[in-house]
Scaffold this motif. Sequence first.
Motif, PDB file in Angstrom:
ATOM      1  N   TYR A  86       0.735  -1.282  -0.048  1.00  0.00           N
ATOM      2  CA  TYR A  86      -0.024   0.056   0.020  1.00  0.00           C
ATOM      3  C   TYR A  86       0.902   1.318  -0.062  1.00  0.00           C
ATOM      4  CZ  TYR A  86      -4.051  -2.667   0.772  1.00  0.00           C
ATOM      5  OH  TYR A  86      -5.325  -3.623   0.700  1.00  0.00           O
ATOM      6  N   PHE A  87       2.312   1.189   0.315  1.00  0.00           N
ATOM      7  CA  PHE A  87       3.086   2.474   0.474  1.00  0.00           C
ATOM      8  C   PHE A  87       3.343   2.892  -0.965  1.00  0.00           C
ATOM      9  CE2 PHE A  87       4.197   0.378   4.534  1.00  0.00           C
ATOM     10  CZ  PHE A  87       3.352   1.431   5.403  1.00  0.00           C
ATOM     11  N   ARG A  88       3.445   4.126  -1.181  1.00  0.00           N
ATOM     12  CA  ARG A  88       3.721   4.595  -2.444  1.00  0.00           C
ATOM     13  C   ARG A  88       5.167   4.419  -2.946  1.00  0.00           C
ATOM     14  NH1 ARG A  88      -1.016   6.585  -0.364  1.00  0.00           N
ATOM     15  NH2 ARG A  88      -2.123   7.864  -1.789  1.00  0.00           N
ATOM     16  N   VAL A 144       1.219  19.032  -4.313  1.00  0.00           N
ATOM     17  CA  VAL A 144       0.064  18.418  -3.686  1.00  0.00           C
ATOM     18  C   VAL A 144      -0.109  16.770  -3.618  1.00  0.00           C
ATOM     19  CG1 VAL A 144      -2.619  17.955  -4.718  1.00  0.00           C
ATOM     20  CG2 VAL A 144      -1.229  20.217  -4.801  1.00  0.00           C
ATOM     21  N   ALA A 145       0.513  16.273  -4.483  1.00  0.00           N
ATOM     22  CA  ALA A 145       0.406  14.704  -4.413  1.00  0.00           C
ATOM     23  C   ALA A 145       1.229  14.311  -3.188  1.00  0.00           C
ATOM     24  CB  ALA A 145       0.970  14.141  -5.784  1.00  0.00           C
ATOM     25  N   TYR A 146       2.455  14.764  -2.895  1.00  0.00           N
ATOM     26  CA  TYR A 146       3.410  13.873  -1.927  1.00  0.00           C
ATOM     27  C   TYR A 146       2.580  14.431  -0.533  1.00  0.00           C
ATOM     28  CZ  TYR A 146       6.769  17.875  -0.987  1.00  0.00           C
ATOM     29  OH  TYR A 146       7.117  19.174  -0.830  1.00  0.00           O
ATOM     30  N   ASN A 147       2.384  15.742  -0.335  1.00  0.00           N
ATOM     31  CA  ASN A 147       1.571  16.068   0.966  1.00  0.00           C
ATOM     32  C   ASN A 147       0.466  15.385   1.119  1.00  0.00           C
ATOM     33  OD1 ASN A 147       3.251  18.324   1.865  1.00  0.00           O
ATOM     34  ND2 ASN A 147       2.292  19.763   0.306  1.00  0.00           N
ATOM     35  N   HIS A 148      -0.312  14.851   0.228  1.00  0.00           N
ATOM     36  CA  HIS A 148      -1.584  14.089   0.494  1.00  0.00           C
ATOM     37  C   HIS A 148      -1.120  12.678   0.746  1.00  0.00           C
ATOM     38  CE1 HIS A 148      -4.495  11.445  -1.426  1.00  0.00           C
ATOM     39  NE2 HIS A 148      -5.486  12.127  -0.238  1.00  0.00           N
ATOM     40  N   HIS A 149      -0.296  12.143  -0.169  1.00  0.00           N
ATOM     41  CA  HIS A 149      -0.024  10.561  -0.036  1.00  0.00           C
ATOM     42  C   HIS A 149       0.825  10.352   1.344  1.00  0.00           C
ATOM     43  CE1 HIS A 149       3.820  10.839  -1.801  1.00  0.00           C
ATOM     44  NE2 HIS A 149       3.222  11.037  -3.112  1.00  0.00           N
ATOM     45  N   ASP A 150       1.781  11.253   1.810  1.00  0.00           N
ATOM     46  CA  ASP A 150       2.666  11.093   2.777  1.00  0.00           C
ATOM     47  C   ASP A 150       1.703  10.787   4.175  1.00  0.00           C
ATOM     48  OD1 ASP A 150       4.803  10.788   1.193  1.00  0.00           O
ATOM     49  OD2 ASP A 150       5.706  12.695   1.785  1.00  0.00           O
ATOM     50  N   LEU A 151       0.573  11.693   3.888  1.00  0.00           N
ATOM     51  CA  LEU A 151      -0.246  11.542   5.241  1.00  0.00           C
ATOM     52  C   LEU A 151      -0.904  10.286   5.587  1.00  0.00           C
ATOM     53  CD1 LEU A 151      -2.172  15.067   5.022  1.00  0.00           C
ATOM     54  CD2 LEU A 151      -0.423  14.368   6.657  1.00  0.00           C
ATOM     55  N   HIS A 152      -1.054   9.798   4.277  1.00  0.00           N
ATOM     56  CA  HIS A 152      -2.030   8.405   4.053  1.00  0.00           C
ATOM     57  C   HIS A 152      -0.944   7.228   4.684  1.00  0.00           C
ATOM     58  CE1 HIS A 152      -5.749   8.069   2.349  1.00  0.00           C
ATOM     59  NE2 HIS A 152      -5.474   9.257   1.757  1.00  0.00           N
ATOM     60  N   ASP A 153       0.476   7.616   3.835  1.00  0.00           N
ATOM     61  CA  ASP A 153       1.405   6.484   4.242  1.00  0.00           C
ATOM     62  C   ASP A 153       1.875   6.501   5.795  1.00  0.00           C
ATOM     63  OD1 ASP A 153       1.041   5.541   1.780  1.00  0.00           O
ATOM     64  OD2 ASP A 153       3.234   6.192   1.121  1.00  0.00           O
ATOM     65  N   GLY A 154       1.959   7.768   6.299  1.00  0.00           N
ATOM     66  CA  GLY A 154       2.331   7.952   7.791  1.00  0.00           C
ATOM     67  C   GLY A 154       1.263   7.198   8.624  1.00  0.00           C
ATOM     68  N   LEU A 155       0.194   7.462   8.192  1.00  0.00           N
ATOM     69  CA  LEU A 155      -0.885   6.758   9.361  1.00  0.00           C
ATOM     70  C   LEU A 155      -0.830   5.222   9.136  1.00  0.00           C
ATOM     71  CD1 LEU A 155      -3.908   9.185   8.540  1.00  0.00           C
ATOM     72  CD2 LEU A 155      -2.804   8.709  10.504  1.00  0.00           C
ATOM     73  N   ARG A 156      -0.828   4.816   7.884  1.00  0.00           N
ATOM     74  CA  ARG A 156      -0.699   3.256   7.749  1.00  0.00           C
ATOM     75  C   ARG A 156       0.691   2.956   8.371  1.00  0.00           C
ATOM     76  NH1 ARG A 156      -3.087  -0.431   4.828  1.00  0.00           N
ATOM     77  NH2 ARG A 156      -4.551   1.026   3.839  1.00  0.00           N
ATOM     78  N   ALA A 157       1.588   3.463   8.240  1.00  0.00           N
ATOM     79  CA  ALA A 157       2.938   2.892   9.223  1.00  0.00           C
ATOM     80  C   ALA A 157       2.838   3.189  10.478  1.00  0.00           C
ATOM     81  CB  ALA A 157       4.298   3.760   8.612  1.00  0.00           C
ATOM     82  N   GLU A 158       1.788   3.686  10.836  1.00  0.00           N
ATOM     83  CA  GLU A 158       1.494   4.193  12.343  1.00  0.00           C
ATOM     84  C   GLU A 158       2.497   4.827  13.121  1.00  0.00           C
ATOM     85  OE1 GLU A 158       0.952   0.345  14.151  1.00  0.00           O
ATOM     86  OE2 GLU A 158      -1.136   0.003  13.250  1.00  0.00           O
ATOM     87  N   LEU A 159       3.129   6.140  12.342  1.00  0.00           N
ATOM     88  CA  LEU A 159       4.025   7.008  12.556  1.00  0.00           C
ATOM     89  C   LEU A 159       3.439   8.193  13.431  1.00  0.00           C
ATOM     90  CD1 LEU A 159       6.517   7.320   9.835  1.00  0.00           C
ATOM     91  CD2 LEU A 159       6.617   5.950  11.947  1.00  0.00           C
ATOM     92  N   PHE A 160       2.207   8.170  13.164  1.00  0.00           N
ATOM     93  CA  PHE A 160       1.213   9.272  14.026  1.00  0.00           C
ATOM     94  C   PHE A 160      -0.131   8.739  13.815  1.00  0.00           C
ATOM     95  CE2 PHE A 160       2.735  10.962   9.879  1.00  0.00           C
ATOM     96  CZ  PHE A 160       1.462  10.941   9.212  1.00  0.00           C
ATOM     97  N   THR A 161      -1.160   9.470  14.526  1.00  0.00           N
ATOM     98  CA  THR A 161      -2.606   9.152  14.496  1.00  0.00           C
ATOM     99  C   THR A 161      -3.443  10.093  13.812  1.00  0.00           C
ATOM    100  OG1 THR A 161      -3.124  10.182  16.600  1.00  0.00           O
ATOM    101  CG2 THR A 161      -2.173   7.800  16.720  1.00  0.00           C
ATOM    102  N   GLU A 162      -4.898   9.743  13.595  1.00  0.00           N
ATOM    103  CA  GLU A 162      -5.682  10.695  13.015  1.00  0.00           C
ATOM    104  C   GLU A 162      -5.961  11.754  13.938  1.00  0.00           C
ATOM    105  OE1 GLU A 162      -6.225   7.366  12.851  1.00  0.00           O
ATOM    106  OE2 GLU A 162      -6.918   6.595  10.999  1.00  0.00           O
ATOM    107  N   GLU A 163      -5.879  11.490  15.355  1.00  0.00           N
ATOM    108  CA  GLU A 163      -6.356  12.400  16.495  1.00  0.00           C
ATOM    109  C   GLU A 163      -5.008  13.510  16.348  1.00  0.00           C
ATOM    110  OE1 GLU A 163      -8.525   9.195  17.010  1.00  0.00           O
ATOM    111  OE2 GLU A 163      -6.370   9.176  16.834  1.00  0.00           O
ATOM    112  N   GLU A 164      -4.006  13.146  16.247  1.00  0.00           N
ATOM    113  CA  GLU A 164      -2.665  14.013  16.057  1.00  0.00           C
ATOM    114  C   GLU A 164      -2.927  14.859  14.781  1.00  0.00           C
ATOM    115  OE1 GLU A 164       1.223  12.260  18.168  1.00  0.00           O
ATOM    116  OE2 GLU A 164       0.152  10.899  16.360  1.00  0.00           O
ATOM    117  N   LEU A 165      -3.106  14.226  13.568  1.00  0.00           N
ATOM    118  CA  LEU A 165      -3.335  14.991  12.517  1.00  0.00           C
ATOM    119  C   LEU A 165      -4.596  16.193  12.705  1.00  0.00           C
ATOM    120  CD1 LEU A 165      -3.056  12.718   9.505  1.00  0.00           C
ATOM    121  CD2 LEU A 165      -1.423  14.187  10.349  1.00  0.00           C
TER     122      LEU A 165
END
Length: 389
Positions: free
Chosen positions: A64-66, A201-222
């Motif tokens: 799933y990671f880019r 636009v693309a990397y700001n968007h997908h790095d948020l997705h990938d960081g969440l999937r990698a559990e480096l941060f949470t939705e609550e922190e975002l």
Amino acid sequence: MTTAPYASRPEDSRGRLWPERMSTFRSPWQRDRDRIIHSSAFRRLKHKTQVFVEHDGDAYRGDYFRTRLTHTIEVAQVARTIAGTLGLNTDLAETVALAHDLGHPPFGHTGEDALATLMAPYGGFDHNAQALRIVTALERHYADFDGLNLTWEALEGIAKHNGPVTGDLPYALAQVNAQWDLELSTNASAEAQVAAVADDVAYNHHDLHDGLRAELFTEEELAELPVIGPAFARVDELHPGLDRMRRRHEALRRVFGVMVEDVIAVAQNRLTGLQPQSAQEIRDMDGPIIRFSKPLYQNIKAIKSFLFTRMYRAPSVVDERHRVTAMLNDLFPLFLNEPDQMPAQWHAAAMADPDTTHRARVVLDYVAGMTDRYAISEHQRLFAAPKQG
């Protein structure tokens, strides 16, 4: 169909370094796009890092990671949307977007930093310059020329989609520019500027997705961040009780939409006010015509700062950066001192000139073209400790 007077027009293209007959069915920039997609360098992007290195021992390995390829496809999609809305040439915008990361070495920006240090005595390294080298020299499939023989506008867009290029030039860029003046001190076309913003636009968007999937941060922190917090709040208002993965996707696609809509609105306002009548007028302006609004730019800076701390410099990612940097620091000097360790054609190219700088540049071309997995396997082959009998 292109309608804006400031759009790049195929009939006004400055052509190719090696003249070719016009295609019956495709515009010059459609041909450029197709050549990029069919290039070896484009295929290699499949196994090049975006953020997370792909290999068997990586804690973040996953489908799933880019990768650099999926990132490039996302950039091209955004570029076509913005360019089409603004009446620009979508084929040229897509061409620059598809080519913009061809010069990335293995291991993403970590690999670029390592190679820039290693190449400092030999003319430097920059991934945009390396992309130009790939499309003008290193792709060798055509009977009549090296490279892809792209149009001037495509080469210009690769060289300066991030803005005018001044000061000391990496040798690869200087070499191409000496052969064909890309007017590096001016802005790029509006289409190339669109490709640059689409990259953000693309990397700001997908790095948020990938960081969440990698559990480096949470939705609550975002949710504490600008733009992202209101997006989550709106999703919760419209879809209370939505499951976690759908909630995440709905919120982040709204963030994506905010960025795209902001770029389009700013560009439309500026273009209406300035009334440029040609693509050249765009190049001659004091600054870019395609950009984020100042308020959104400040919000994106806050998001980037969060990502830098929590994702790009997360301890696990930093450990991986150190590991792959050490690999390149092993491989480059080995190939420089023992070029026979490279495949035969690269060995021959390295030995064609006794000059050390020439050899270093051949080694760079070889190493920069590696995928992550190939660099890792070569390092294992050349540096793995022999098994004790």
